[in-house]
Design an enzyme around this catalytic site. Structure first.
Site, PDB file in Angstrom:
ATOM      1  N   LYS A 176      -4.148 -21.235 -20.541  1.00 38.85           N
ATOM      2  CA  LYS A 176      -3.002 -21.923 -20.016  1.00 38.85           C
ATOM      3  C   LYS A 176      -1.631 -21.648 -20.773  1.00 38.85           C
ATOM      4  O   LYS A 176      -0.630 -21.712 -19.945  1.00 38.85           O
ATOM      5  CB  LYS A 176      -3.268 -23.487 -20.204  1.00 38.85           C
ATOM      6  CG  LYS A 176      -2.274 -24.178 -19.775  1.00 38.85           C
ATOM      7  CD  LYS A 176      -1.961 -24.420 -18.103  1.00 38.85           C
ATOM      8  CE  LYS A 176      -0.679 -25.232 -17.975  1.00 38.85           C
ATOM      9  NZ  LYS A 176      -1.210 -26.559 -17.928  1.00 38.85           N
ATOM     10  N   LEU A 177      -1.628 -21.539 -21.913  1.00 40.77           N
ATOM     11  CA  LEU A 177      -0.521 -21.243 -22.587  1.00 40.77           C
ATOM     12  C   LEU A 177      -0.019 -19.811 -22.548  1.00 40.77           C
ATOM     13  O   LEU A 177       1.116 -19.654 -22.244  1.00 40.77           O
ATOM     14  CB  LEU A 177      -0.644 -21.290 -24.253  1.00 40.77           C
ATOM     15  CG  LEU A 177      -0.750 -22.725 -24.643  1.00 40.77           C
ATOM     16  CD1 LEU A 177      -1.150 -22.862 -26.142  1.00 40.77           C
ATOM     17  CD2 LEU A 177       0.394 -23.712 -24.155  1.00 40.77           C
TER      18      LEU A 177
END
Length: 296
Positions: A176-177
């Site tokens: 996600k990052l």
């Protein structure tokens, strides 16, 4: 997962969490939600049969699966570890699914605490917007045990269209990052270019048309194009504050792993300057005006 006998709890009924909660109720699961001032209006959820409780512990006590959809790592840790938190009320074999964006090193700590309390854990952060959340069409990136992932799939499919099992615990939050660095990085680059085009007297429609037929084509351009052309920010309702948070988390992950972060640091600085200028709760597209000298 038997929806008739599986009780779901949710902590965080904000812009994204409300859509998740609505789709869970729509698919016939019993739902308990945490009463919190940061929630969106929940009258529709209560009318559909959901119940509201006052503490994270009470959510856990009434749930077989607890979904976290809060702002970030401090809020996740608070929801779990406070004296009346989830850990205090977690039943044996209960599942905690963290849909928030979080620092992966914290994710491993949280997962270990859940396991120590007899529970099970998945990190399942989201991409897309509140519109897709309401439609049950989120993207999920899931980290955790394969068997637990498969057990939870029927529930996840209530509110997500594209679901990827990324690997062991922490994989979801790492990816996600990485995703948000690319997305927010592209957004910052495009906003800076749009600001320069404006100052140079380049027609906005011609500018975005050239990009759309060349190397700028993609989701970020589609989201920012309405703002660049007409000032419409409705297609990208992600705040400067959240962008700054996520870029901070990404830089923490890069530092933890020894990865280069020269570009990531510059991207974070763009959002930090807008945040410091009082634009924290404004959507990302206003970065165009801020860099172009218009935002106040």
């Amino acid at each position: 997962m038997d929806k008739q006998n599986t009780r779901i709890g949710i902590i965080g009924v904000g812009l994204m969490g409300h859509g998740i909660a609505a789709n869970i109720v729509k698919h016939g699961y019993g739902l308990t939600l945490l009463d919190h001032p940061g929630n969106q209006p929940v009258d529709d959820l209560l009318a559909a049969g959901a119940t509201s409780v006052a503490t994270p512990r009470a959510v856990a006590e009434k749930s077989d699966v607890i979904i976290l959809c809060v702002t970030g790592t401090p809020q996740v840790e608070d929801a779990l570890f406070r004296p009346d938190g989830v850990i205090a009320g977690l039943a044996k074999d209960a599942v905690v699914i963290d849909c928030s964006t979080a620092v992966p090193s914290s994710t491993l700590k949280v997962a270990a605490a859940v396991a120590g309390a007899g529970g099970r854990f998945l990190d399942a952060p989201m991409t897309r917007t509140p519109k897709e959340a309401a439609e049950g069409r989120l993207n999920l990136i899931v980290g955790g045990d394969t068997g637990l992932y498969e057990y939870c799939l029927p529930l996840l499919r209530c509110y997500a269209e594209n679901i990827t099992h990324a690997g062991p615990i922490g994989s979801g939050h790492r990816l996600k990052l990485l995703h948000n660095f690319v997305s927010l990085g592209f957004s910052a680059v495009l906003a800076e270019a749009a600001a320069c085009a404006r100052r140079a007297g380049v027609d906005a429609s011609v500018f975005v048309d050239i990009l759309a037929h060349g190397g700028g084509k993609g989701v970020v351009l589609d989201r920012l194009r309405p703002f660049i052309e007409t000032g419409d920010d409705s297609g990208f309702r992600f705040t400067i504050a959240n962008a700054l948070k996520d870029m901070g988390y990404y830089n923490t992950m890069a530092d933890d792993t020894g990865a280069p972060a020269t570009t990531a640091q510059a991207v974070r600085e763009s959002y930090a300057k807008a945040d410091a200028a009082g634009l924290a709760q404004m959507p990302v597209p206003v970065l165009v005006d801020f860099l172009g000298g218009k935002a106040s």
